[in-house]
Design an enzyme around this catalytic site. Structure first.
Site, mmCIF file in Angstrom:
data_model
loop_
_atom_site.group_PDB
_atom_site.id
_atom_site.type_symbol
_atom_site.label_atom_id
_atom_site.label_comp_id
_atom_site.label_asym_id
_atom_site.label_seq_id
_atom_site.Cartn_x
_atom_site.Cartn_y
_atom_site.Cartn_z
ATOM 1 N N GLU A 38 7.411 -3.740 -116.900
ATOM 2 C CA GLU A 38 8.831 -3.961 -117.215
ATOM 3 C C GLU A 38 9.566 -3.995 -115.883
ATOM 4 O O GLU A 38 9.867 -2.951 -115.304
ATOM 5 C CB GLU A 38 9.355 -2.820 -118.103
ATOM 6 C CG GLU A 38 8.667 -2.706 -119.458
ATOM 7 C CD GLU A 38 9.052 -3.830 -120.408
ATOM 8 O OE1 GLU A 38 10.044 -4.537 -120.147
ATOM 9 O OE2 GLU A 38 8.339 -4.002 -121.410
ATOM 10 N N CYS A 74 18.660 -2.624 -115.112
ATOM 11 C CA CYS A 74 17.771 -3.782 -114.954
ATOM 12 C C CYS A 74 18.344 -5.009 -115.646
ATOM 13 O O CYS A 74 18.106 -6.132 -115.227
ATOM 14 C CB CYS A 74 16.392 -3.473 -115.520
ATOM 15 S SG CYS A 74 16.438 -2.994 -117.257
HETATM 16 P P1 NAD Z 1 10.500 1.220 -107.981
HETATM 17 O O1 NAD Z 1 9.611 0.085 -108.300
HETATM 18 O O2 NAD Z 1 10.813 1.504 -106.581
HETATM 19 O O3 NAD Z 1 9.894 2.571 -108.589
HETATM 20 C C1 NAD Z 1 9.545 2.695 -109.950
HETATM 21 C C2 NAD Z 1 8.564 3.845 -110.108
HETATM 22 O O4 NAD Z 1 7.366 3.498 -109.429
HETATM 23 C C3 NAD Z 1 9.032 5.159 -109.518
HETATM 24 O O5 NAD Z 1 8.667 6.190 -110.388
HETATM 25 C C4 NAD Z 1 8.259 5.265 -108.207
HETATM 26 O O6 NAD Z 1 7.970 6.596 -107.854
HETATM 27 C C5 NAD Z 1 6.971 4.550 -108.564
HETATM 28 N N1 NAD Z 1 6.282 3.952 -107.421
HETATM 29 C C6 NAD Z 1 6.810 3.526 -106.255
HETATM 30 N N2 NAD Z 1 5.845 3.004 -105.457
HETATM 31 C C7 NAD Z 1 4.684 3.093 -106.155
HETATM 32 C C8 NAD Z 1 3.332 2.714 -105.882
HETATM 33 N N3 NAD Z 1 2.992 2.129 -104.744
HETATM 34 N N4 NAD Z 1 2.400 2.950 -106.830
HETATM 35 C C9 NAD Z 1 2.736 3.524 -108.002
HETATM 36 N N5 NAD Z 1 3.995 3.895 -108.320
HETATM 37 C C10 NAD Z 1 4.959 3.687 -107.410
HETATM 38 O O7 NAD Z 1 11.836 0.964 -108.833
HETATM 39 P P2 NAD Z 1 13.151 1.837 -108.890
HETATM 40 O O8 NAD Z 1 13.907 1.699 -107.622
HETATM 41 O O9 NAD Z 1 12.845 3.208 -109.380
HETATM 42 O O10 NAD Z 1 13.942 1.088 -110.072
HETATM 43 C C11 NAD Z 1 14.643 -0.100 -109.872
HETATM 44 C C12 NAD Z 1 13.835 -1.304 -110.293
HETATM 45 O O11 NAD Z 1 13.346 -1.130 -111.607
HETATM 46 C C13 NAD Z 1 14.674 -2.565 -110.351
HETATM 47 O O12 NAD Z 1 13.917 -3.664 -109.895
HETATM 48 C C14 NAD Z 1 14.984 -2.718 -111.815
HETATM 49 O O13 NAD Z 1 15.302 -4.027 -112.232
HETATM 50 C C15 NAD Z 1 13.705 -2.243 -112.420
HETATM 51 N N6 NAD Z 1 13.921 -1.789 -113.793
HETATM 52 C C16 NAD Z 1 13.364 -2.515 -114.810
HETATM 53 C C17 NAD Z 1 13.600 -2.120 -116.124
HETATM 54 C C18 NAD Z 1 13.019 -2.875 -117.291
HETATM 55 O O14 NAD Z 1 13.031 -2.322 -118.383
HETATM 56 N N7 NAD Z 1 12.515 -4.091 -117.124
HETATM 57 C C19 NAD Z 1 14.378 -0.997 -116.387
HETATM 58 C C20 NAD Z 1 14.911 -0.297 -115.314
HETATM 59 C C21 NAD Z 1 14.678 -0.689 -114.014
#
Ligand code: NAD
Length: 487
Positions: free
Chosen positions: A215, A249
């Protein structure tokens, strides 16, 4: 070894064993879990609002209750009404050839489901996948974001009231722990976050061939398709962009507006924003940027846009802190960062177009977004837009609400993700659809056995392949088909 990673590995093993011991929870057991979760949400609603606000340094309590508490409750209610039907085996048709046998799909829990959550809606985006996973009869491990420590602590405490660790477990920790989590051999992994991290998740999951639901985010356009829709679109886009300061998002990322309406639209967005938020600083309805790096990212994006000739209109009062008012930017150029990066904050670039075809081309030429918002688009135009553009979801004459209607699948496509959840799609995504064929006792399956060439086989070949002889129709190929290849 890191103690959190050790606990993750131990918990995974406990959940795996517990699942094997009880691989198919009954309907009433699943319902009891969802009802318990609903009770927790109601009891903890105020503490949730306080914890999330503390993590953000100021998040509107109403926004938290609307999304993080009401959202999962609506999802639970929907599942409670539909689960009996979802769990039933589905009867399918057999081929004409196999008439009188039976074909069914049985939906089976997958096992241990991992959930990785972002910081922006820490509860909604943990509990949404949790509801789907519990409805489908799974056990669940949730890894929260390093940017939501208070929400993580509260969620862990809250879920521990009703679930044993071998049913549902919550983990905090930093990115290193999230990486370790993504390498566990889950039976399914649901990741919500950025497309950049989505690549890492797929690579980690590939190690165990773990199926993933991604997602992700992206740049969701708001298309204003007719002059008469300008005022209506401006108000709804202003709300979408200001809700949680655009850290959603599904927030409209940029607006596509008929070129001669650019200034009218920008002005209408500013007026709408000021109506919704007469002040920004100190206004508890208006959410802060969740941390200083994200606030600085927004300031830098504005500096980049104005340095390249864009005009940024601040729609409210600016202060020293992290509550940044919505900025509408006109004069957008392709080389600006705001034209390329997911904004995830209170900036609205407004891009002009001449014809609807041009607007469709603009959307289709870019990575597939999570949502498309179409304002004032009807009939044949809406039909064309629906068919010619790709986006995770589509919302007509508003933003975001399609995700809050839990009978609709929610998910992205291409750069905005793969797979979907919510409602029935969530149940199916986290179940294994086991195709099941049951042979009728008297069915003469032996007629398909060798030696080949009996009357039934000849009739079947004639009917489906146009040639009755089960041996090769082209005699000249016969030699080759029976020859053993030379080394
Ligand atoms: P992010 O991708 O930086 O982090 C998401 C999660 O992944 C966090 O828990 C983080 O600790 C973990 N993570 C980070 N690096 C990782 C790795 N290398 N391996 C495994 N896990 C890892 O995103 P964010 O800054 O927390 O959130 C913002 C992003 O999320 C935006 O792009 C937004 O559009 C998206 N988002 C999507 C939805 C949806 O439902 N489609 C909902 C909310 C946010």
């Amino acid at each position: 070894m890191d103690t959190i990673v050790q606990r993750m590995q131990d918990t995974f093993e406990q959940q795996r064993v517990a699942f094997l011991a009880k691989p198919y929870p009954t309907l009433s057991e699943r319902k009891a879990k969802l009802k318990a979760l609903k009770g927790l949400l109601k009891r903890y609603q105020d503490r949730i609002a306080v914890a999330v606000s503390a993590d953000f340094g100021g998040r509107s309590p109403a926004e938290t209750k609307l999304i993080e508490v009401l959202g999962p409750i609506l999802e639970i209610n929907h599942a409670l009404h539909r689960m009996r039907q979802w769990m039933e085996p589905q009867r399918r048709a057999t081929e004409l050839l196999f008439l009188s046998n039976s074909a069914l799909v049985n939906y089976q829990p997958k096992g241990v489901v991992g959930v990785i959550t972002p910081w922006n809606f820490p509860l909604y985006l943990s509990l949404g996948p949790l509801v789907a996973a519990l409805a489908a009869g799974n056990r669940v491990m949730i890894k929260m974001s390093e940017l939501s420590p208070r929400a993580t602590e509260l969620l862990a405490q809250m879920l521990a009231e009703c679930f044993a660790e071998d049913e549902v477990a919550v983990f905090g920790g930093e990115v290193a722990e999230a990486q370790a989590f993504s390498h566990l051999p889950f039976n399914h992994l649901v990741f919500t976050g950025s497309p950049a991290v989505g690549h890492h998740i797929m690579r980690a999951a590939a190690q165990h061939l773990t199926p993933v639901t991604l997602e992700l985010g992206g740049k969701s356009p708001a298309l204003v398709a007719s002059d008469s829709a300008v005022e209506m679109a401006a108000e709804r886009v202003a709300h979408g962009k200001a809700f949680s300061s655009g850290q959603v998002c599904l927030a409209p990322d940029y607006a596509l507006v008929p070129r001669h309406q650019l200034d009218a639209f920008a002005g209408a967005v500013e007026r709408s924003f000021r109506r919704l938020y007469p002040t920004v600083q100190g206004n508890h309805d208006y959410t802060s940027m969740a941390c200083e790096p994200h606030a600085q990212r927004i300031r830098d994006l504005l500096v980049d846009a104005t340095a390249k000739g864009g005009r940024a209109i601040a729609c409210g009062d600016i202060g020293a802190g992290r509550r940044i008012p919505l900025h509408v930017v006109t004069g957008v150029r392709d080389d600006m960062r705001i034209a390329n990066e997911e904004l995830f904050g209170p900036i609205l670039p407004v891009v002009g177009y001449e014809t609807l075809d041009q607007a469709i081309e603009y959307i289709a030429a870019r990575p597939r977004p999570l949502a498309l918002y179409a304002f004032g688009c009807k009939g044949a135009e809406l039909d064309r837009l629906t068919k010619l553009t790709h986006s995770g979801g589509l919302c007509v004459d508003d933003w975001g609400w399609h995700a809050f209607n839990h009978d609709l699948p929610f998910g992205g496509t291409g750069n905005s993700g793969m797979g979907s959840y919510h409602g029935e799609e969530g149940f199916r995504e986290l179940s294994h659809a086991k195709g099941t064929f049951k042979r009728a006792p008297w069915f003469p399956m032996g007629l398909f056995y060798p030696p080949y060439g009996n009357l039934v086989q000849r009739l079947v070949f004639k009917f489906y392949l146009g040639h009755a002889d089960p041996s090769l129709a082209d005699a000249s190929l016969g030699q080759r088909a029976t020859q053993v290849p030379m080394q």
